[in-house]
Write a protein that holds these residues in place. Structure first.
Motif, PDB file in Angstrom:
ATOM      1  N   GLU A   1      85.110  35.051   7.835  1.00  0.00           N
ATOM      2  CA  GLU A   1      86.236  35.237   6.920  1.00  0.00           C
ATOM      3  C   GLU A   1      86.253  34.228   5.772  1.00  0.00           C
ATOM      4  O   GLU A   1      87.165  34.247   4.953  1.00  0.00           O
ATOM      5  CB  GLU A   1      87.560  35.155   7.696  1.00  0.00           C
TER       6      GLU A   1
ATOM      7  N   PRO B   1      96.507  34.235   3.324  1.00  0.00           N
ATOM      8  CA  PRO B   1      96.239  34.807   4.644  1.00  0.00           C
ATOM      9  C   PRO B   1      95.948  33.735   5.683  1.00  0.00           C
ATOM     10  O   PRO B   1      95.295  32.725   5.380  1.00  0.00           O
ATOM     11  CB  PRO B   1      94.992  35.678   4.411  1.00  0.00           C
TER      12      PRO B   1
ATOM     13  N   ARG C   1      92.092  30.777   2.374  1.00  0.00           N
ATOM     14  CA  ARG C   1      92.425  31.413   3.646  1.00  0.00           C
ATOM     15  C   ARG C   1      92.507  30.329   4.712  1.00  0.00           C
ATOM     16  O   ARG C   1      91.745  29.367   4.698  1.00  0.00           O
ATOM     17  CB  ARG C   1      91.367  32.446   4.038  1.00  0.00           C
TER      18      ARG C   1
END
Length: 544
Positions: free
Chosen positions: A271, A252, A226
């Motif tokens: 995250e 992402p 990510r």
């Protein structure tokens, strides 16, 4: 000496950017969130991004009368859906120009006029400036839209106004067409005069995306990695290294409108961010700010540094705090789309900007125009499929920097070691690189000379190791009857600050009896930089 990349050539894509990105080479699940708002969690999946891009393109055609080769100006801070109008312009067979969201009316008007944009996508923070600039250059208010969901000053959100049911059908480009058709018009500041529009073609972008990602492919897990986006998307570094790379890989990316250290750390921790494209001033904060220690940043494994050189000592300081993080430098320019050199993650050399990317050729040329031997200083010249088409409406400037063999003359002085690692050691061109942004001295000098108390001036970049960036400094001679003082210095600095975007503001000022110049009248900036260096090595430094 001519240097050829030691990395295997990559197969160059033969299509448009739209065809390239949505070919989905890595089989990204269509329902995977790709572009995510780091503040509120809104997102676009891979399929939704493609759908909105095509609908945006159709909206341009149906609502704005957008024609082939027309231009959309995107004038906004980072948004999770920033890529929609960018790629949407391409889907409508046009081009996009990205503008600094902090530009004032004069600066924005210049870019709109030069790019001949006829549609503006702005933001609630700058819609008033957009309206004034549009009026100045003759863009109808019906062709101005905003990000978001609410009408702002009578301007509709593009999501409501342009995203209808029809989908555009992008033209299929041959390789020759892709090499010639302009996709992006980012603006690069020159050392004299105003900034220049860089004509970046479809083939430039697709080639450079493959060149850039190829050396990281072995180290990236497309199912787990990510990315975080804090670099501005209007800059080619953010546009390419983040948006194009993330969509191409199908990973992402969590988007922040601007950098904030606390928010950055929170998002990385929450995250489990693994990849962070950053600039040296941000690495300074990661190395030195105590608040960083309050967060678990152990998920970070790949740090990318660009826009300015990262010293070996700073890299080691960051590693002391974040030993799990491998930091690789990259080197490029807007004119190179932007990357030409980067560090392979398995053989990073402290202080090096890296090795030539695949399909790249370089020369190192001394002051006499001769090819320098390995280990000798010289200007870096670059050739490859990612070199721009040229400067917009400026064939003279194009001819001055791209020679008959196709080499782009960078203006940066490098040394190459025996393993073909490149090191930037100086700059021939006079541009100041402030936190990754280009600051042209001539522009600030022109403003300074408008002040009634400034008789003469020169602006140079002075490196600040504490912030890992060059800082714009003015050297000023005052008009007769004006006494030098801290108050006058602050007055002059404010005079400039009131007329430029924040990153172009002067960070220090020195009063001098005369500006050093050559017999022909050219400012001897090297003399001023040497004086600044000597000053930094004394204990008697002026306050301003």
């Amino acid at each position: 000496m001519v240097y050829y990349s030691k990395l295997p050539d990559v197969d160059l894509p033969k299509s448009s950017i739209i065809q390239f990105l949505f070919a989905n080479k890595f089989n990204t699940p269509k329902d995977r969130p790709i572009l995510i708002d780091a503040n509120d969690g809104r997102f676009l999946t891979f399929a939704q991004l493609k759908d909105q891009v095509l609908r945006f393109g159709a909206g341009l055609q149906d609502v704005c009368g957008f024609q082939t080769n027309d231009v959309v100006a995107v004038y906004a801070p980072n948004q999770y859906n920033y890529f929609v109008p960018i790629l949407g312009a391409l889907a409508a067979n046009g081009a996009a120009t990205t503008a600094n969201p902090n530009y004032n009316v004069e600066e924005l008007s210049y870019q709109l006029e030069m790019s001949r944009a006829n549609v503006i996508i702005c933001h609630e923070e700058n819609v008033k400036t957009a309206l004034k600039a549009a009026d100045r250059v003759g863009i109808s208010t019906k062709n101005i839209f905003v990000f978001g969901e609410a009408n702002i000053n009578g301007i509709q959100p593009f999501e409501k106004a342009l995203l209808g049911s029809r989908r555009a059908v992008p033209e299929t480009l041959t390789y020759e067409e892709a090499k010639n058709k302009v996709a992006y018009l980012c603006f690069s500041s020159g050392t004299t005069g105003k900034s220049k529009g860089v004509m970046t073609t479809h083939a430039n972008v697709t080639a450079n995306t493959c060149q850039w990602t190829s050396i990281d492919d072995p180290f990236v897990d497309l199912s787990k990695d990510r990315m975080i986006a804090v670099l501005p998307f209007f800059h080619i570094f953010g546009l390419s290294a983040i948006l194009h790379t993330a969509v191409y890989w199908g990973i992402p990316v969590h988007v922040l409108p601007r950098f904030d250290l606390i928010k950055f750390c929170e998002i990385v921790q929450k995250e489990k961010i693994t990849i962070a494209p950053l600039v040296p001033p941000i690495y300074v904060l990661l190395a030195k700010e105590e608040v960083v220690l309050n967060y678990d940043l152990s998920s970070l494994k790949i740090g990318i540094s660009g826009a300015a050189p990262l010293s070996g000592s700073l890299g080691r300081e960051v590693k002391d705090r974040l030993p799990h993080l491998s930091i690789k430098q990259g080197y490029g320019l807007t004119e190179i789309s932007p990357a030409a050199i980067a560090e392979p993650l398995d053989r990073v050399v402290d202080g090096s900007i890296g090795v030539l990317l695949p399909n790249m050729t370089a020369k190192v040329v001394d002051e006499d125009g001769r090819e320098a031997a390995q280990g000798e200083r010289g200007e870096l010249w670059l050739k490859g499929p990612n070199v721009m088409k040229g400067y917009l409406h400026n064939p003279k400037a194009t001819a001055e920097c791209i020679d008959d063999e196709g080499y782009f003359h960078t203006g940066d002085v490098v040394i190459v070691d025996e393993n073909q690692h490149f090191f930037v050691v100086d700059r021939i061109k006079e541009l100041i690189k402030y936190k990754g942004f280009q600051v042209p001295p001539a522009e600030l000098e022109g403003i300074l000379l408008k002040s009634p108390i400034v008789a003469d001036c020169a602006v140079v970049g002075v490196y600040d190791s504490a912030q890992a960036t060059e800082m714009p400094r003015a050297y000023v001679t005052l008009t007769s009857g004006t006494e030098a003082s801290e108050k006058v210095a602050r007055q002059i600095m404010k005079f400039v600050a009131d007329q430029v975007v924040p990153y172009k503001q002067l960070r220090s000022l020195r009063f001098v009896d005369a500006i050093p110049k050559s017999p022909s009248g050219k400012i001897l900036r090297r003399v001023l930089r040497d004086a600044a260096h000597a000053e930094e090595n004394t204990d008697n430094r002026p306050k301003l």
